[in-house]
Design a protein around this motif. Structure first.
Motif, PDB file in Angstrom:
ATOM      1  N   GLU A   1      -2.415  -9.359 -15.395  1.00 16.61           N
ATOM      2  CA  GLU A   1      -1.646  -8.218 -14.517  1.00 16.61           C
ATOM      3  C   GLU A   1      -2.528  -7.434 -14.055  1.00 16.61           C
ATOM      4  O   GLU A   1      -2.660  -6.600 -12.983  1.00 16.61           O
ATOM      5  CB  GLU A   1      -0.562  -7.925 -15.332  1.00 16.61           C
ATOM      6  CG  GLU A   1       0.678  -8.616 -15.510  1.00 16.61           C
ATOM      7  CD  GLU A   1       1.703  -8.316 -16.509  1.00 16.61           C
ATOM      8  OE1 GLU A   1       1.544  -7.219 -17.199  1.00 16.61           O
ATOM      9  OE2 GLU A   1       2.905  -9.030 -16.591  1.00 16.61           O
TER      10      GLU A   1
ATOM     11  N   GLN B   1      -4.668  -8.289 -11.397  1.00 19.70           N
ATOM     12  CA  GLN B   1      -3.850  -8.586  -9.959  1.00 19.70           C
ATOM     13  C   GLN B   1      -3.860  -7.093  -9.600  1.00 19.70           C
ATOM     14  O   GLN B   1      -4.071  -6.900  -8.299  1.00 19.70           O
ATOM     15  CB  GLN B   1      -2.439  -9.040 -10.160  1.00 19.70           C
ATOM     16  CG  GLN B   1      -2.270 -10.311 -10.229  1.00 19.70           C
ATOM     17  CD  GLN B   1      -0.742 -10.807 -10.200  1.00 19.70           C
ATOM     18  OE1 GLN B   1      -0.152 -10.194 -10.933  1.00 19.70           O
ATOM     19  NE2 GLN B   1      -0.344 -11.651  -9.464  1.00 19.70           N
ATOM     20  N   ARG B   2      -3.573  -5.904 -10.400  1.00 19.05           N
ATOM     21  CA  ARG B   2      -3.550  -4.501 -10.020  1.00 19.05           C
ATOM     22  C   ARG B   2      -4.941  -4.070  -9.584  1.00 19.05           C
ATOM     23  O   ARG B   2      -4.828  -3.521  -8.317  1.00 19.05           O
ATOM     24  CB  ARG B   2      -2.860  -3.598 -10.951  1.00 19.05           C
ATOM     25  CG  ARG B   2      -1.702  -3.793 -11.069  1.00 19.05           C
ATOM     26  CD  ARG B   2      -0.942  -2.579 -11.904  1.00 19.05           C
ATOM     27  NE  ARG B   2      -1.593  -2.330 -13.414  1.00 19.05           N
ATOM     28  CZ  ARG B   2      -1.288  -2.922 -14.573  1.00 19.05           C
ATOM     29  NH1 ARG B   2      -0.024  -3.795 -14.622  1.00 19.05           N
ATOM     30  NH2 ARG B   2      -1.979  -2.813 -15.701  1.00 19.05           N
TER      31      ARG B   2
ATOM     32  N   GLN C   1      -5.296  -5.701  -5.909  1.00 20.06           N
ATOM     33  CA  GLN C   1      -4.773  -5.064  -5.045  1.00 20.06           C
ATOM     34  C   GLN C   1      -5.233  -3.709  -4.429  1.00 20.06           C
ATOM     35  O   GLN C   1      -5.240  -3.442  -3.340  1.00 20.06           O
ATOM     36  CB  GLN C   1      -3.099  -4.878  -5.412  1.00 20.06           C
ATOM     37  CG  GLN C   1      -2.257  -6.028  -5.440  1.00 20.06           C
ATOM     38  CD  GLN C   1      -1.042  -5.890  -6.138  1.00 20.06           C
ATOM     39  OE1 GLN C   1      -0.903  -4.573  -6.915  1.00 20.06           O
ATOM     40  NE2 GLN C   1       0.016  -6.833  -6.287  1.00 20.06           N
ATOM     41  N   ASP C   2      -5.824  -3.060  -5.573  1.00 18.80           N
ATOM     42  CA  ASP C   2      -6.162  -1.585  -5.208  1.00 18.80           C
ATOM     43  C   ASP C   2      -7.722  -1.919  -4.480  1.00 18.80           C
ATOM     44  O   ASP C   2      -7.981  -1.262  -3.417  1.00 18.80           O
ATOM     45  CB  ASP C   2      -6.818  -0.937  -6.465  1.00 18.80           C
ATOM     46  CG  ASP C   2      -5.543  -0.465  -7.315  1.00 18.80           C
ATOM     47  OD1 ASP C   2      -4.264  -0.348  -6.556  1.00 18.80           O
ATOM     48  OD2 ASP C   2      -5.704  -0.073  -8.477  1.00 18.80           O
TER      49      ASP C   2
ATOM     50  N   LYS D   1      -8.105  -4.369  -2.392  1.00 23.09           N
ATOM     51  CA  LYS D   1      -7.756  -4.701  -0.923  1.00 23.09           C
ATOM     52  C   LYS D   1      -7.186  -3.540  -0.164  1.00 23.09           C
ATOM     53  O   LYS D   1      -7.607  -3.476   0.909  1.00 23.09           O
ATOM     54  CB  LYS D   1      -6.601  -5.764  -1.028  1.00 23.09           C
ATOM     55  CG  LYS D   1      -7.037  -7.035  -1.441  1.00 23.09           C
ATOM     56  CD  LYS D   1      -5.708  -8.299  -1.517  1.00 23.09           C
ATOM     57  CE  LYS D   1      -6.067  -9.590  -1.990  1.00 23.09           C
ATOM     58  NZ  LYS D   1      -5.132 -10.181  -1.986  1.00 23.09           N
ATOM     59  N   LYS D   2      -6.567  -2.627  -0.618  1.00 21.60           N
ATOM     60  CA  LYS D   2      -6.113  -1.511  -0.085  1.00 21.60           C
ATOM     61  C   LYS D   2      -7.290  -0.652   0.464  1.00 21.60           C
ATOM     62  O   LYS D   2      -7.530  -0.251   1.522  1.00 21.60           O
ATOM     63  CB  LYS D   2      -5.141  -0.520  -0.861  1.00 21.60           C
ATOM     64  CG  LYS D   2      -4.022  -1.209  -1.223  1.00 21.60           C
ATOM     65  CD  LYS D   2      -3.061  -0.286  -2.124  1.00 21.60           C
ATOM     66  CE  LYS D   2      -1.718  -0.767  -2.385  1.00 21.60           C
ATOM     67  NZ  LYS D   2      -0.919   0.042  -3.391  1.00 21.60           N
TER      68      LYS D   2
ATOM     69  N   TYR E   1      -9.155  -2.427   3.167  1.00 23.44           N
ATOM     70  CA  TYR E   1      -8.692  -2.210   4.385  1.00 23.44           C
ATOM     71  C   TYR E   1      -8.561  -0.562   4.976  1.00 23.44           C
ATOM     72  O   TYR E   1      -9.025  -0.363   6.058  1.00 23.44           O
ATOM     73  CB  TYR E   1      -7.102  -2.258   4.177  1.00 23.44           C
ATOM     74  CG  TYR E   1      -6.078  -2.060   5.549  1.00 23.44           C
ATOM     75  CD1 TYR E   1      -6.035  -3.003   6.550  1.00 23.44           C
ATOM     76  CD2 TYR E   1      -5.474  -0.817   5.542  1.00 23.44           C
ATOM     77  CE1 TYR E   1      -5.350  -2.733   7.662  1.00 23.44           C
ATOM     78  CE2 TYR E   1      -4.683  -0.822   6.704  1.00 23.44           C
ATOM     79  CZ  TYR E   1      -4.497  -1.822   7.660  1.00 23.44           C
ATOM     80  OH  TYR E   1      -3.861  -1.086   8.790  1.00 23.44           O
TER      81      TYR E   1
END
Length: 101
Positions: free
Chosen positions: A59, A62-63, A66-67, A69-70, A73
Motif C-alpha cells: 500500500e 502504491q501511494r 501515485q505521488d 505519477k502526479k 504529470y
C-alpha cells in the motif's frame, strides 16, 4: 551554628525511603502480568496475529507510485507550458523583426 531542621529532617527522610522502596516493588509486582505456565519467554508471535507487513509495504509503494505519477504529470505539463511560451516569444520576436524590416 547549625540549624536543628536538618538533624530532624534526616530520620524522617530515611523512614520515608524505607517505606517507599518496598511499596514501589509491591506496586510493580501487582501491575506486571504474571507469566503463565504455557507461555515461554521469548517465543515468537504467531503469524495470524501479526499485521500483514507485505500488505502495508505494498500500500505504501502504491501511494508513493501515485505521488510520483502526479509529480511527473505536473512536470510534463509545466515543461509543455514553458516550451509554448518560448515558442510564442520567438514567434513574436520574429514577426516584430520582419515588420520592422
Amino acid at each position: 551554628r547549625e540549624s536543628p531542621i536538618p538533624k530532624m529532617l534526616a530520620p524522617c527522610l530515611l523512614r520515608r525511603a524505607v517505606l517507599t522502596v518496598p511499596l514501589v516493588f509491591v506496586v510493580a509486582l501487582l501491575v506486571t502480568e504474571p507469566v503463565r505456565a504455557d507461555q515461554e519467554a521469548g517465543t515468537a508471535i504467531p503469524a495470524e496475529s501479526r499485521p500483514c507487513v507485505d500488505c502495508h509495504a505494498f500500500e505504501f509503494m502504491q501511494r508513493a507510485l501515485q505521488d510520483l505519477k502526479k509529480t511527473a504529470y505536473n512536470l510534463d505539463t509545466r515543461t509543455e507550458t514553458l516550451l509554448l511560451q518560448v515558442e510564442k516569444r520567438n514567434l513574436c520576436d520574429c514577426v516584430a523583426a520582419n515588420l520592422l524590416n
